[in-house]
Design an enzyme around this catalytic site. Structure first.
Site, PDB file in Angstrom:
ATOM      1  N   GLU B 230       0.825  -1.203   0.000  1.00 53.11           N
ATOM      2  CA  GLU B 230       0.000   0.000   0.000  1.00 53.11           C
ATOM      3  C   GLU B 230       0.864   1.260   0.000  1.00 53.11           C
ATOM      4  O   GLU B 230       0.364   2.376   0.140  1.00 53.11           O
ATOM      5  CB  GLU B 230      -0.912   0.013   1.237  1.00 53.11           C
ATOM      6  N   ASN B 314      -0.043  -7.656  -3.571  1.00 51.04           N
ATOM      7  CA  ASN B 314      -0.726  -6.882  -4.610  1.00 51.04           C
ATOM      8  C   ASN B 314       0.249  -5.914  -5.287  1.00 51.04           C
ATOM      9  O   ASN B 314       1.222  -5.491  -4.687  1.00 51.04           O
ATOM     10  CB  ASN B 314      -1.875  -6.086  -3.977  1.00 51.04           C
ATOM     11  N   ASP B 356      -6.963  -5.756  -4.926  1.00 50.38           N
ATOM     12  CA  ASP B 356      -6.076  -5.996  -3.783  1.00 50.38           C
ATOM     13  C   ASP B 356      -6.084  -7.452  -3.332  1.00 50.38           C
ATOM     14  O   ASP B 356      -6.068  -7.728  -2.137  1.00 50.38           O
ATOM     15  CB  ASP B 356      -6.418  -5.070  -2.610  1.00 50.38           C
TER      16      ASP B 356
END
Lengths: 185, 629
Positions: B230, B314, B356
């Site tokens: 992220e 991801n 994700d």
């Protein structure tokens, strides 16, 4: 139409007119407070010796709806939203509640953004121009309803995540390091 | 909800299962609510309970199993990652008598995701940031502390932990306890004295990197991978020398073949994974340099093939429009030589991720009777909702069947190995796409499954969540989040948010399912006493019958459970079960981080699905050890 509703409508119209006037004065180049990161900001409520009363710094952007909406845009652009979401928090604490670790006054929030805070709040010193920081400060305070309703953003351009600042119940912090700006008209 | 393809509980079998529920849930202690109704707090229902299969069963490959010494030396217990212990003192007949034998406060109130490690009559517990390690003396009443090790990580590292400042456990090897700190240090301490032996910095918080995973030791290598999908990190798996902490090799998750350690030995099964420098060419421009593909999850090891298996995270940012292409090698399962790091095969599970669906979940190494042969496979309950059975020698997918509700994809093409996307669930800039299932944490996140060779079942703790999303332009500012997606999660079909699925690897479908109101964010452990233990986010620690799923015992701990239960034999010869209680993690951020539930996008949208958690659990950090009287 009953007299009561008529009175209501008139009052509304008056309010709208007043608001309109305020919004008319769109001062795009508001001069931000002279404060820089060097400005001393109290970080404690415990003051040794006789009480001294620092006059809080006024952030003129808090009276300027355009500046606050700019603050909202910048809050996303600088990725504040990545850590604080739309005020509810995530990696960083919630900014829409009445709990403030480092103070809720404009100068406290200014210093939080510029200096950073030890437990993971990055320092944006030298990354965001001062006037933009003050715009972000105004937006951050709007999240917990600390700005006048006619100034706070009314509508998010994105998927609705929570109450809009304009509709957010004002959450006066239980404690503030300095008397809040409202106490010093 | 819209179409689900090969949705296992549709059709006739599903009706039968539903009929069974009504009968069985009455026995599970919480009243006979119907399967499809929202269950009251802590109540469970079993959807079907056939006897364990009597036919051919999956088995644990002998080389990858752990000796039955009553210890628990690494979070997954054995290299096959089965989390199975043959200890059988505690069983269906006496588990009702199970009671607390000892407790210990970890002194930290964030999400406790670690597995306690038991070796040489000592238990080792690591806390979330600031990553204290405690050695507890199992030979003394009350488990007194032998030593405490405080690694003193940088406080600022808390800013780059996407989903609470968790740590998933330490590992024991060669007289050392190896730990990872949130601020990217891998450290070895002496297991007897707690003295630091070496400390290596492997990453940089200013690139958004952090460490939350439990390292794995294979021979003389410590394997460590970074978190930060992220934050626009460039992912990697790294091997350090067990004796010195010196870097032996690093396999990057993106970039040219020489960085990914792809060379002459590399033979992917599917054509889509073959080519030169795909880790560059499957990205626009230089985006691979900030493209994610970290290795923050589980690693398994097959000593017979001398291969380690792990999957990557991801790609970054979440907003897929900013990275057209397959985005290799994000969400990819790798088989590597642990000595050199060379890739031997790879299989990209979810190319060009839209939601994700990290590929970091556990690979459970099993030998499975399949079409008349014994196949050496690994089983992966994947975040995208499919349970993959993959030949661990070649990377061939034998099946990929849903173990939860899916509408974001329509299946896996076994000929090409490609995941098929549902066009109507693709995020679009500035548009809200609704009811994508599963949600970002997938049908299952990091929380590890267990396997019992006695029943032949896999016990999978997982979620039942869907989401609405709106993608927005993500700006890359190093050290800050790189996501570009507004997310709002909610309960999936049926209204319950968690499930524990017993999966039959041979049949390729669930044997039975327990529905839980809250996501099941704890691991599971399977025992020789035919019990499975797991915890709930409102604090219940439960024992169920490994064959039928029937609940046999429960105990309410002080806070929600998201940790990994373990079982061991104490110095007194008795069997114990241990688990950490302390809610948090991505799912429990609303409590651990005091988040504001009025903002449904808080904690990357998880808060919207967990608004009631605050009323059902408070913060905690306590070890519970259970035993028979």
């Amino acid at each position: 139409m009953t007299a009561r509703t008529l009175r209501g409508v008139l009052a509304l119209a008056a309010a709208a007119a007043a608001l309109a006037c305020q919004r008319e004065t769109r001062r795009f180049r508001e001069s931000p407070p002279a404060a820089t990161s060097e400005t001393a900001v109290a970080m404690s409520e415990l003051v040794p010796g006789p009480k001294t009363r620092d006059l809080p710094i006024r952030n003129p952007y808090e009276r300027n709806a355009y500046a606050v909406s700019e603050g909202e845009r910048l809050f996303n652009a600088y990725n504040c939203s990545g850590c604080h979401s739309h005020g509810g928090g995530g990696i960083g604490p919630a900014l829409m509640d009445d709990q403030w670790i480092y103070g809720s006054d404009p100068e406290n929030i200014f210093s939080t953004i510029v200096e950073g805070r030890p437990n993971g709040m990055p320092t944006f010193r030298g990354k965001i121009p001062n006037y933009q920081v003050w715009q972000i400060v105004a937006y951050v305070r709007s999240l917990s309803g600390l700005l006048p309703k006619d100034i706070a953003p009314a509508r998010d351009d994105h998927m609705v995540a929570g109450p809009e600042p304009q509709r957010t119940e004002a959450l006066r912090p239980k404690h503030a390091f300095t008397p809040s700006a409202a106490d010093h008209p | 909800m819209s179409q689900s393809v090969r949705f296992w509980w549709s059709g006739r079998a599903g009706v039968a299962a539903l009929l069974l529920v009504a009968g069985i849930s009455g026995c599970s202690g919480g009243g006979g609510a119907r399967a499809e109704q929202r269950r009251p707090v802590g109540d469970t229902a079993v959807t079907a309970a056939p006897p364990a299969p009597s036919g051919p069963r999956a088995t644990i490959p002998a080389e990858a199993s752990a000796p039955e010494d009553g210890q628990w030396t690494r979070p997954a217990r054995d290299y096959a990652s089965t989390r199975y212990s043959a200890l059988d003192q505690i069983n269906a007949g006496n588990v009702a008598e199970l009671r607390v034998a000892a407790t210990f406060s970890t002194g930290v109130l964030r999400g406790q995701e670690a597995a306690p490690i038991v070796v040489n009559n000592t238990m080792y517990v690591i806390t979330p940031f600031p990553n204290f390690v405690y050695a507890l003396d199992l030979t003394q009443p009350g488990l007194p502390v032998k030593w405490t090790y405080k690694p003193k990580p940088m406080a600022a590292a808390q800013g780059v932990a996407c989903c609470d400042v968790v740590n998933r456990g330490v590992v024991y090897a060669d007289g050392k306890i190896i730990l990872n700190t949130l601020d990217n240090h891998t450290i070895a301490v002496d297991a007897v004295t707690g003295h630091e032996l070496w400390r290596t910095r492997v990453g940089d918080i200013n690139l958004g990197e952090s460490l939350t995973m439990a390292p794995l030791v294979v021979k003389d290598k410590v394997l460590v991978g970074n978190s930060g999908g992220e934050f626009g990190v460039r992912g990697w798996l790294t091997a350090l020398d067990l004796n010195t902490g010196k870097l032996a090799w690093r396999a990057w998750g993106t970039g040219p073949d020489k960085d990914v350690l792809i060379g002459p030995r590399f033979h992917p099964f599917y054509a889509k994974d073959r080519g030169t420098d795909l880790g560059v060419s499957s990205w626009p421009g230089d985006m691979w340099k900030i493209g994610g593909a970290g290795a923050w999850g589980w690693i398994s090891y097959d000593p017979a093939l001398n291969l380690v298996y792990y999957g990557t995270s991801n790609p970054g940012p979440w907003n897929p429009a900013q990275r057209p292409g397959d985005n290799k090698w994000s969400i990819t399962l790798f088989a590597r030589d642990p000595e050199t790091g060379e890739a031997v095969w790879a299989y990209q599970i979810t190319p060009h991720d839209l939601h994700d669906y990290d590929g970091i979940n556990e690979s459970i190494l099993l030998d499975v009777p399949w079409h008349g042969q014994t196949r050496h496979v690994l089983l992966r309950p994947e975040r995208n909702g499919y349970l993959y059975m993959i030949d661990r020698g070649t990377g061939e997918v034998l099946y990929a069947n849903p173990f939860g509700y899916i509408n974001s994809t329509t299946g896996v093409d076994l000929r090409t190995g490609r995941l098929q996307y549902a066009a109507d669930k693709e995020p679009e800039l500035g548009k809200v796409v609704r009811d994508i299932c599963p949600a970002a944490p997938g049908v299952k996140d990091w929380q590890p499954s267990s396997f019992s060779p006695r029943t032949g079942y896999l016990y999978i703790p997982h979620q039942n969540l869907c989401m609405d999303v709106e993608s927005v332009e993500a700006s890359y500012v190093a050290g800050t989040p790189f996501v570009g997606m507004n997310v709002k999660m909610k309960a999936g079909p049926g209204g319950h948010r968690g499930e524990l699925t017993a999966w039959d690897p041979v049949a390729g479908k669930p044997a039975w399912v327990i529905k839980e109101d809250l996501p099941v964010w704890s691991g599971t452990v399977a025992t020789g006493g035919d019990l499975v233990f797991y915890g709930t986010m409102d604090g219940w620690f439960k024992a169920i019958d490994a064959r039928s799923g029937r609940e046999l015992w429960r105990f309410k701990t002080g806070s929600g459970i998201i940790g990994q239960p373990v079982t061991y034999r104490g110095p007194d010869g008795k069997q114990y079960v241990a688990v950490l209680s302390g809610v948090g993690g991505w799912s429990g951020g609303i409590v651990a981080g005091d988040l504001d539930a009025r903002d449904s996008s808080a904690a990357l949208g998880f808060v919207n699905a967990m608004k009631d958690l605050r009323a059902r659990s408070t913060k905690g950090g306590t070890l519970y050890v259970f035993a028979l009287p």
